[in-house]
Design an enzyme around this catalytic site. Structure first.
Site, mmCIF file in Angstrom:
data_model
loop_
_atom_site.group_PDB
_atom_site.id
_atom_site.type_symbol
_atom_site.label_atom_id
_atom_site.label_comp_id
_atom_site.label_asym_id
_atom_site.label_seq_id
_atom_site.Cartn_x
_atom_site.Cartn_y
_atom_site.Cartn_z
ATOM 1 N N ASP A 1 1.174 -7.756 2.229
ATOM 2 C CA ASP A 1 1.274 -6.317 1.980
ATOM 3 C C ASP A 1 2.738 -5.891 1.836
ATOM 4 O OD1 ASP A 1 0.870 -3.606 1.782
ATOM 5 O OD2 ASP A 1 -0.400 -3.442 3.555
ATOM 6 N N SER B 1 3.925 2.133 8.521
ATOM 7 C CA SER B 1 3.689 1.224 7.408
ATOM 8 C C SER B 1 4.996 1.004 6.658
ATOM 9 C CB SER B 1 2.638 1.800 6.459
ATOM 10 O OG SER B 1 1.377 1.803 7.054
ATOM 11 N N HIS C 1 0.813 -1.219 0.000
ATOM 12 C CA HIS C 1 0.000 0.000 0.000
ATOM 13 C C HIS C 1 0.845 1.265 0.000
ATOM 14 C CE1 HIS C 1 0.195 -0.223 4.560
ATOM 15 N NE2 HIS C 1 0.215 1.090 4.425
#
Length: 712
Positions: free
Chosen positions: A218, A647, A83
């Site tokens: 991810d 992240s 992402h």
């Protein structure tokens, strides 16, 4: 309530109970090495951050200003979240060559794809500079205080000798009670190496976002390129892979519950030290308003994206961005309630007042200010979210600011060039017809949810969304803002230079534009009726919060205070751990490939699974990447205190080896930005075994594995 809180903390292992009672995002030059070693760390703090020799910090970068990434090979191979690289993957995608759906894997360095504008930042050094920055400020109040601080910052930065590709960023910590200088080094040639299809990299999509158990791969891979001297350079086909000072060995050893782990990255923003009244307002007013606006926008976009592939690709990244915090805020509200955050804050404030009665005066003043600000803060939440998520109004805002700059004589050529570039890029992924519908529905929400004193005259006509849809569509068709009408013989969505060729005519036409006029009425009403009051009260709150922070630190000698996250490099640590978030609900710490297959829904945009992955599963063709269960581990949870910006952060074991890639938090613990609770707060990571399994077995890209140092 008190007994429950105390019991739930102290049933944790003894070493963890104190260490993680309040979480922690620690500046890497100020680590509590003893505490980390008590929890199981085997390396030293100097191995984590050292300016005299290579250390783990030399393998950790801020990725494109918002995420974290880490170097995992001696050839500058970079690992971050799918992402985080989503915008770059999307930029290389077309309907004919859909890298989002199909994935992408370079077969050799020549196939790696450049990404203009993408950068990574290393942290070279960190120094506390409080004395320098606060020099001469003892008797100053606002606005003179801020002016003096800003001047001192510039004086300090100008006194330091740095390279042309380096910068010094001075950041306030503890609400202005301390200041730190970060020396950064920026590399600008970053190329896409590989990414799994979104059926792996985004598996579970919005349904599973912020949720555990999680089965999302991810991750995406990039490479840093440098000049032939290994220093930062603009993109050139002659650049070479960057040779790092340090890269992370990748461990594929099995994990066990209570294993030590730490996360190194750039957390974005937390507010752990707010008073109870502030938390109460967030929980009952601000978050629900934001959620309501995004709920409308997302449902409207989703209806179109499900039936139209062009719209799906065009809006994929934007939809994901809007949905991310929408769901986070929902979890935050629930978590604040479940963890009794307001009550805990009230109790803690009572204990502070018992030790230092002066704090009561500060708290009384904060309570009054927050209550006085409440109606303006609520309008601020609705207004900013409506304008942000109604893209047509957002575009009108860009042109509104353009006209203001021209008419004030402040518009410079470089700013005009920047505006043209910004709106041209915006129009590329914009559907005027779709957003007319979004705008129509959000105007109805704004008209119904906003107190009359904050609405423009005549705004009640927008209360019915069914009447709004044809009305806004008609306005959109006749608007140059949306690009559906022309000015100077061109549409802004087409020949932008021609559209801007006659500035006077452009401005005159914009001022008569129906969408522009709608935005201007909302903006000007907000700036008159809410923003001055909101901003003035916030300034007073900020001043008192600085005082309250200093009082907390001076009064509570038993608590170790860390500064709130502010996108600077931090270390957080904890243990691999499952959780029991609700009565009779217990989560293990590890998920496996079998769970992917359990969730598999053929053809579903969230839970479809690539045929090759199904085949690998059926054949049990796992290579070196199965664990003691005989399955491939996919994700795991731990008690590390993370937030947005983490992240892509490396999750490291006791020896500093990469064991996972941080990408999310457990929904029941998203309130940890405001109130970390060790019962519920879990960060979620992709297991390195799954990452390497996908690279080698699914993508047939073992050449990338061969670059790495794999710890078995």
């Amino acid at each position: 309530m008190t007994k429950k809180i105390l019991l739930s903390v102290f049933i944790l292992p003894a070493a963890m109970a104190f260490a993680q009672q309040y979480g922690g995002m620690w500046i890497p030059t100020e680590l509590n090495e003893k505490e980390m070693k008590d929890l199981g760390m085997k390396i030293s703090a100097k191995d984590i951050f050292n300016t005299q020799k290579p250390s783990i910090k030399d393998a950790v970068v801020q990725f494109n200003g918002g995420c974290t990434a880490e170097i995992i090979s001696p050839k500058g191979l970079l690992l971050t979240n799918h992402h985080c690289g989503y915008g770059q993957i999307q930029a290389h995608s077309t309907v004919q060559n859909d890298l989002l759906s199909n994935g992408f894997w370079a077969k050799n360095p020549d196939g790696e794809l450049p990404n203009p504008g993408v950068k990574v930042d290393f942290i070279v050094d960190i120094k506390e500079v409080t004395d320098h920055i606060l020099e001469g400020t003892d008797n100053l109040v606002e606005p003179e205080l801020t002016k003096k601080i800003n001047k001192n910052i510039e004086v300090y930065k100008n006194s330091q000798k740095i390279e042309s590709y380096q910068s010094i960023i001075v950041k306030s910590m503890y609400y202005g009670n301390k200041f730190y200088a970060f020396t950064t080094e920026t590399y600008k040639d970053i190329r896409l190496v590989g990414a799994p299809p979104q059926s792996i990299g985004k598996f579970g999509s919005d349904t599973d976002n912020w949720v555990w158990p999680r089965h999302t791969g991810d991750f995406s891979m990039f490479r840093i390129y440098a000049g032939k001297d290994n220093k930062p350079a603009e993109y050139s086909k002659d650049n070479i892979p960057y040779v790092p000072k340090h890269y992370l060995p990748v461990s594929i050893k099995d994990k066990a519950e209570n294993d030590f782990t730490f996360v190194f990255g750039f957390p974005g923003k937390t507010t752990e030290y707010l008073p109870a009244v502030a938390v109460e307002k967030i929980m009952t007013d601000i978050d629900p308003a934001r959620i309501a606006v995004r709920d409308v926008a997302l449902k409207t976009l989703d209806e179109k994206m499900r039936v139209d592939s062009e719209t799906r690709i065009k809006y994929a990244s934007k939809y994901a961005s809007v949905a991310n915090y929408w769901k986070k805020w929902i979890g935050e509200v629930e978590g604040l309630k479940k963890s009794n955050a307001v009550e805990k804050k009230v109790m803690y404030e009572g204990s502070l007042v018992a030790k230092n009665p002066e704090i009561k005066t500060t708290l009384d003043q904060l309570n009054k200010l927050y209550n006085d600000q409440a109606p303006y803060a609520l309008n601020n939440a609705y207004y900013t979210e409506v304008v942000r998520n109604a893209e047509t109004l957002k575009l009108a805002g860009d042109y509104y600011d353009y006209i203001a700059s021209v008419e004030s004589g402040k518009m410079e050529e470089k700013e005009l060039t920047k505006l043209k570039s910004k709106v041209t890029s915006f129009y590329k992924d914009y559907s005027a017809e779709l957003d007319a519908k979004v705008t129509a529905k959000l105007l109805a929400l704004y008209a119904n949810k906003t107190a009359p004193q904050f609405l423009p005259a005549g705004f009640n006509k927008y209360k019915d969304e069914n009447q709004n849809i044809p009305m806004i569509e008609e306005m959109s068709k006749n608007s140059i803002v949306t690009g559906r009408a022309q000015v100077n013989g061109a549409a802004l969505t087409g020949d932008i230079e021609k559209a801007f060729s006659n500035q006077d005519k452009l401005i005159k036409t914009l001022k008569k534009d129906p969408i522009y006029q709608l935005y201007a009425s909302m903006k000007e009403t907000y700036m008159k009726t809410a923003d001055p009051q909101f901003t003035s009260l916030q300034g007073k709150i900020d001043d008192l919060q600085k005082k309250f922070m200093a009082q907390q630190m001076a009064t509570d000698k038993d608590r170790k205070f860390f500064p709130d996250a502010n996108s600077t490099l931090r270390v957080t640590y904890g243990k691999v751990k499952g959780s029991t978030p609700r009565d009779a609900v217990s989560y293990g710490y590890q998920t496996h490939l079998a769970g992917v297959m359990e969730k598999y829904v053929p053809g579903d945009y969230e839970f479809d699974v690539p045929k090759k992955l199904i085949d690998l599963y059926n054949k049990k063709d796992y290579g070196n990447y199965k664990d003691k269960t005989g399955d491939v581990p996919v994700g795991f949870t731990a008690t590390n205190h993370t937030t947005g910006g983490n992240s892509g952060s490396p999750a490291l074991d006791a020896n500093g080896n990469l064991v996972g890639l941080n990408f999310d938090r457990q929904w029941e613990g998203t309130m940890s930005d405001i109130n970390y609770d060790p019962r519920f707060s879990r960060n979620i990571m992709v297991d390195t075994k799954y990452i390497l399994f996908i690279i080698e077995k699914f993508a047939d890209s073992k050449w990338l594995i061969d670059e790495m140092k794999v710890i078995k």
